[in-house]
Scaffold this active site. Structure first.
Site, PDB file in Angstrom:
ATOM      1  N   ASP A  34       0.537  -1.683   0.343  1.00  0.00           N
ATOM      2  CA  ASP A  34      -0.108   0.016  -0.427  1.00  0.00           C
ATOM      3  C   ASP A  34       0.918   1.311  -0.268  1.00  0.00           C
ATOM      4  OD1 ASP A  34      -2.274  -1.740   0.571  1.00  0.00           O
ATOM      5  OD2 ASP A  34      -2.802  -1.513   2.309  1.00  0.00           O
ATOM      6  N   VAL A  36       3.716   1.727  -1.147  1.00  0.00           N
ATOM      7  CA  VAL A  36       4.676   1.612  -2.167  1.00  0.00           C
ATOM      8  C   VAL A  36       2.933   1.889  -3.606  1.00  0.00           C
ATOM      9  CG1 VAL A  36       5.675   0.652  -4.984  1.00  0.00           C
ATOM     10  CG2 VAL A  36       5.775   0.071  -2.245  1.00  0.00           C
ATOM     11  N   ASP A  71       6.289   1.789 -10.003  1.00  0.00           N
ATOM     12  CA  ASP A  71       4.710   1.512  -9.017  1.00  0.00           C
ATOM     13  C   ASP A  71       4.546  -0.304  -9.158  1.00  0.00           C
ATOM     14  OD1 ASP A  71       3.382   2.260  -7.417  1.00  0.00           O
ATOM     15  OD2 ASP A  71       1.083   2.323  -8.779  1.00  0.00           O
ATOM     16  N   GLY A  75       1.961  -4.917  -6.996  1.00  0.00           N
ATOM     17  CA  GLY A  75       1.874  -6.031  -7.607  1.00  0.00           C
ATOM     18  C   GLY A  75       2.172  -6.778  -7.134  1.00  0.00           C
ATOM     19  N   ARG A  79       2.353 -10.255  -4.366  1.00  0.00           N
ATOM     20  CA  ARG A  79       2.472 -11.753  -4.589  1.00  0.00           C
ATOM     21  C   ARG A  79       3.704 -12.829  -3.935  1.00  0.00           C
ATOM     22  NH1 ARG A  79       0.994  -9.670  -9.464  1.00  0.00           N
ATOM     23  NH2 ARG A  79       2.987  -9.201 -10.583  1.00  0.00           N
ATOM     24  N   ASP A  92      -5.631   0.646  -5.237  1.00  0.00           N
ATOM     25  CA  ASP A  92      -5.067   1.050  -6.354  1.00  0.00           C
ATOM     26  C   ASP A  92      -5.612   0.939  -7.451  1.00  0.00           C
ATOM     27  OD1 ASP A  92      -1.802  -0.359  -7.754  1.00  0.00           O
ATOM     28  OD2 ASP A  92      -4.181  -1.123  -8.549  1.00  0.00           O
ATOM     29  N   ASP A  96      -5.375   4.836  -9.571  1.00  0.00           N
ATOM     30  CA  ASP A  96      -5.269   4.535 -10.978  1.00  0.00           C
ATOM     31  C   ASP A  96      -5.764   6.061 -11.584  1.00  0.00           C
ATOM     32  OD1 ASP A  96      -3.457   3.024 -10.561  1.00  0.00           O
ATOM     33  OD2 ASP A  96      -4.747   1.630 -11.562  1.00  0.00           O
TER      34      ASP A  96
END
Length: 211
Positions: A34, A36, A71, A75, A79, A92, A96
């Site tokens: 979050d 990042v 960015d 994700g 993972r 996210d 965006d």
């Protein structure tokens, strides 16, 4: 903003290879995905509203692309941690929209300063329609329906817009930017129509089944 400019499998492999070590390092350092996501959005907005309105059409697109690619680390971090939460997906997706608005607003402000009416009109159309495209999908999903797909996905819109800005920065005539933005606006409008049609067909099918 995971994978905004990653348009193919090869692109995803490249992103994983380049930013995978960065993601793992940040995870080991205790940084959250979050953080990042928020940092990437702040940087994108800052760069877009600083460089684009002032006509830095080479440095601006390059800097935005680098920030957006970096960015994608959020994700990869999720993972690596083995968890992708609904909160993270919401954050996210919401941020965006903020980044997208900043990019097209930067172009819009440049057009106002340079009295480029055609760029102003097409950038405004992209700004408005670009917000309707994801809204149509989100509203459909909120009703338990689906409305994904279309010819104007977010990655496509940003890639075309930044490429056109970069071309003008290298000396191409402003009409290149006008045409690119006009095509993006039309593609966004068509995508809204596609998604509206998809939802309409689903609701009609539901109504027929209920009879």
């Amino acid at each position: 903003m995971e994978g905004v400019l990653v348009l193919s499998t090869k692109g995803r492999v490249f992103t994983n290879a380049v930013f995978g070590p960065v993601a793992r390092t940040l995870v080991r350092a205790g940084v959250s995905p979050d953080a990042v996501t928020v940092t990437g959005t702040v940087l994108t907005v800052g760069v877009a509203l600083w460089l684009l309105p002032t006509g830095h059409f080479v440095a601006g697109p390059l800097a935005i692309t680098l920030v957006v690619l970096f960015d994608s680390v959020d994700g990869l971090m999720a993972r690596t941690l083995g968890r992708s939460t609904r909160w993270g997906a919401f954050l996210d997706s919401t941020l965006d929209r903020v980044s997208d608005a900043a990019i097209f607003s930067g172009i819009l402000l440049w057009a106002i300063d340079r009295d480029e009416t055609a760029v102003l009109a097409t950038a405004l159309a992209c700004l408005v329609l670009g917000s309707v495209v994801p809204y149509a999908r989100a509203r459909a999903e909120g009703l338990g329906l689906t409305a994904s797909g279309g010819i104007a996905e977010r990655a496509d819109r940003l890639f075309v817009a930044l490429a056109a800005v970069f071309a003008v920065g290298l000396g191409a005539p402003v009409i290149v930017l006008v045409v690119a933005l006009a095509l993006l606006a039309l593609a966004s409008l068509y995508t809204v129509g596609q998604r509206t049609g998809t939802v309409y067909r689903q609701t009609r099918a539901d109504a027929q089944e209920a009879r």
